[in-house]
Design a protein around this motif. Structure first.
Motif, PDB file in Angstrom:
ATOM      1  N   UNK A  66       0.829  -1.203   0.000  1.00  0.00           N
ATOM      2  CA  UNK A  66       0.000   0.000   0.000  1.00  0.00           C
ATOM      3  C   UNK A  66       0.867   1.258   0.000  1.00  0.00           C
ATOM      4  N   UNK A  67       1.978   1.217   0.736  1.00  0.00           N
ATOM      5  CA  UNK A  67       2.887   2.367   0.741  1.00  0.00           C
ATOM      6  C   UNK A  67       3.494   2.587  -0.647  1.00  0.00           C
ATOM      7  N   UNK A  68       3.738   1.516  -1.383  1.00  0.00           N
ATOM      8  CA  UNK A  68       4.252   1.666  -2.750  1.00  0.00           C
ATOM      9  C   UNK A  68       3.225   2.368  -3.636  1.00  0.00           C
ATOM     10  N   UNK A  69       1.942   2.013  -3.450  1.00  0.00           N
ATOM     11  CA  UNK A  69       0.883   2.673  -4.217  1.00  0.00           C
ATOM     12  C   UNK A  69       0.866   4.175  -3.911  1.00  0.00           C
ATOM     13  N   UNK A  70       0.924   4.509  -2.644  1.00  0.00           N
ATOM     14  CA  UNK A  70       0.930   5.916  -2.228  1.00  0.00           C
ATOM     15  C   UNK A  70       2.175   6.616  -2.750  1.00  0.00           C
ATOM     16  N   UNK A  71       3.301   5.934  -2.658  1.00  0.00           N
ATOM     17  CA  UNK A  71       4.588   6.477  -3.106  1.00  0.00           C
ATOM     18  C   UNK A  71       4.546   6.863  -4.581  1.00  0.00           C
ATOM     19  N   UNK A  72       4.022   5.985  -5.428  1.00  0.00           N
ATOM     20  CA  UNK A  72       3.963   6.253  -6.862  1.00  0.00           C
ATOM     21  C   UNK A  72       3.055   7.446  -7.162  1.00  0.00           C
ATOM     22  N   UNK A  73       1.917   7.543  -6.490  1.00  0.00           N
ATOM     23  CA  UNK A  73       1.005   8.659  -6.706  1.00  0.00           C
ATOM     24  C   UNK A  73       1.581   9.958  -6.152  1.00  0.00           C
ATOM     25  N   UNK A  74       2.296   9.858  -5.049  1.00  0.00           N
ATOM     26  CA  UNK A  74       2.960  11.028  -4.479  1.00  0.00           C
ATOM     27  C   UNK A  74       3.989  11.581  -5.459  1.00  0.00           C
ATOM     28  N   UNK A  75       4.757  10.696  -6.087  1.00  0.00           N
ATOM     29  CA  UNK A  75       5.776  11.131  -7.049  1.00  0.00           C
ATOM     30  C   UNK A  75       5.155  11.771  -8.283  1.00  0.00           C
ATOM     31  N   UNK A  76       3.930  11.373  -8.609  1.00  0.00           N
ATOM     32  CA  UNK A  76       3.237  11.947  -9.758  1.00  0.00           C
ATOM     33  C   UNK A  76       2.664  13.323  -9.439  1.00  0.00           C
ATOM     34  N   UNK A  77       2.867  13.789  -8.189  1.00  0.00           N
ATOM     35  CA  UNK A  77       2.452  15.139  -7.820  1.00  0.00           C
ATOM     36  C   UNK A  77       1.057  15.245  -7.241  1.00  0.00           C
ATOM     37  N   UNK A  78       0.416  14.121  -6.927  1.00  0.00           N
ATOM     38  CA  UNK A  78      -0.944  14.170  -6.401  1.00  0.00           C
ATOM     39  C   UNK A  78      -0.965  14.609  -4.940  1.00  0.00           C
ATOM     40  N   UNK A  79      -1.995  15.336  -4.572  1.00  0.00           N
ATOM     41  CA  UNK A  79      -2.188  15.738  -3.181  1.00  0.00           C
ATOM     42  C   UNK A  79      -2.704  14.543  -2.382  1.00  0.00           C
ATOM     43  N   UNK A  80      -2.691  14.659  -1.045  1.00  0.00           N
ATOM     44  CA  UNK A  80      -3.212  13.583  -0.214  1.00  0.00           C
ATOM     45  C   UNK A  80      -4.672  13.286  -0.536  1.00  0.00           C
ATOM     46  N   UNK A  81      -5.458  14.334  -0.791  1.00  0.00           N
ATOM     47  CA  UNK A  81      -6.871  14.142  -1.118  1.00  0.00           C
ATOM     48  C   UNK A  81      -7.025  13.367  -2.421  1.00  0.00           C
ATOM     49  N   UNK A  82      -6.198  13.698  -3.419  1.00  0.00           N
ATOM     50  CA  UNK A  82      -6.278  13.000  -4.707  1.00  0.00           C
ATOM     51  C   UNK A  82      -5.846  11.550  -4.571  1.00  0.00           C
TER      52      UNK A  82
END
Length: 233
Positions: A172-188
């Motif tokens: 799950x952290x990997x999923x969050x990590x990839x989206x975080x790197x793509x510039x998404x906010x926590x809400x997104x």
């Protein structure tokens, strides 16, 4: 002086105080293209154009209520980091996004370290520009996916194997990590993964702790050096 001012909002812009964007680039067609794109994203905005560092500094001194600046990293009258440093200092907190044709990791990392709120490649789409502006206006930082990283052409002394980072994270952290790197906010990220925003915040904190960093920008820097950006912005 080639400073130009464009009002994109017509009568509606006259009724309300418009946002003011400064676009700085010494190539008129590129500068005008970015100005038009910003105008599409923010139709009521006032777009100011400048063709040099000197002109940009003059605008920064004269226009005290700038909303955001798009700044070319390679201006004819002041190349690279020195010009960026002077512009950031002159803006005194106004968010600045670097626009550049260079996807060199060092340029990206150094720009953010010197105060830029993001780095936009000149080959980016209007959607990427809109996302970067949105992040910058909320105090977050946008980083692109440099081709040098995606192709693995990162200096050996700064690169670490991708596995050394990803192996530290849960699925799950990997999923969050990839989206975080793509510039998404926590809400997104929460919306994308179908979880609560608070849950995302917990995962982000855990990721930072495992990577030994203190903020999202440092996460991106570590990821850039390790070559583990997602495939798309």
């Amino acid at each position: 002086m080639e400073v130009q001012v464009r009002s994109m909002g017509g009568e509606r812009a006259m009724r309300a105080k418009p946002r003011k964007f400064l676009v700085v680039d010494d190539h008129p067609l590129v500068r005008h293209g970015f100005a038009l794109s910003v105008g599409e994203i923010h139709p009521d905005a006032q777009i100011i154009e400048a063709g040099s560092l000197v002109e940009a500094l003059e605008v920064a001194a004269r226009v005290r209520d700038l909303t955001l600046v798009l700044f070319d990293l390679s201006l004819a009258d002041r190349q690279g980091r020195d010009g960026l440093r002077r512009m950031v200092d002159a803006l005194a907190g106004v968010p600045l996004l670097v626009i550049s044709g260079s996807d060199d990791v060092a340029d990206i990392v150094d720009s953010v370290r010197m105060g830029a709120k993001g780095y936009i490649l000149k080959t980016s789409s209007t959607a990427v520009l809109e996302h970067a502006i949105s992040l910058a206006l909320t105090g977050e930082t946008f980083l692109p996916l440099p081709r040098a990283v995606l192709s693995g052409n990162v200096a050996a002394d700064t690169a670490r194997p991708t596995g050394q980072i990803l192996d530290r994270l849960t699925d799950r952290q990997r999923d969050v990590f990839q989206l975080l790197l793509a510039g998404h906010s926590n809400k997104e990220i929460a919306r994308e993964l179908g979880v609560l925003e608070g849950t995302v915040k917990v995962h982000v904190r855990a990721i930072m702790q495992k990577l030994g960093v203190r903020n999202r920008t440092q996460v991106a820097v570590v990821a850039a050096r390790a070559g583990c950006f997602p495939e798309e912005v």
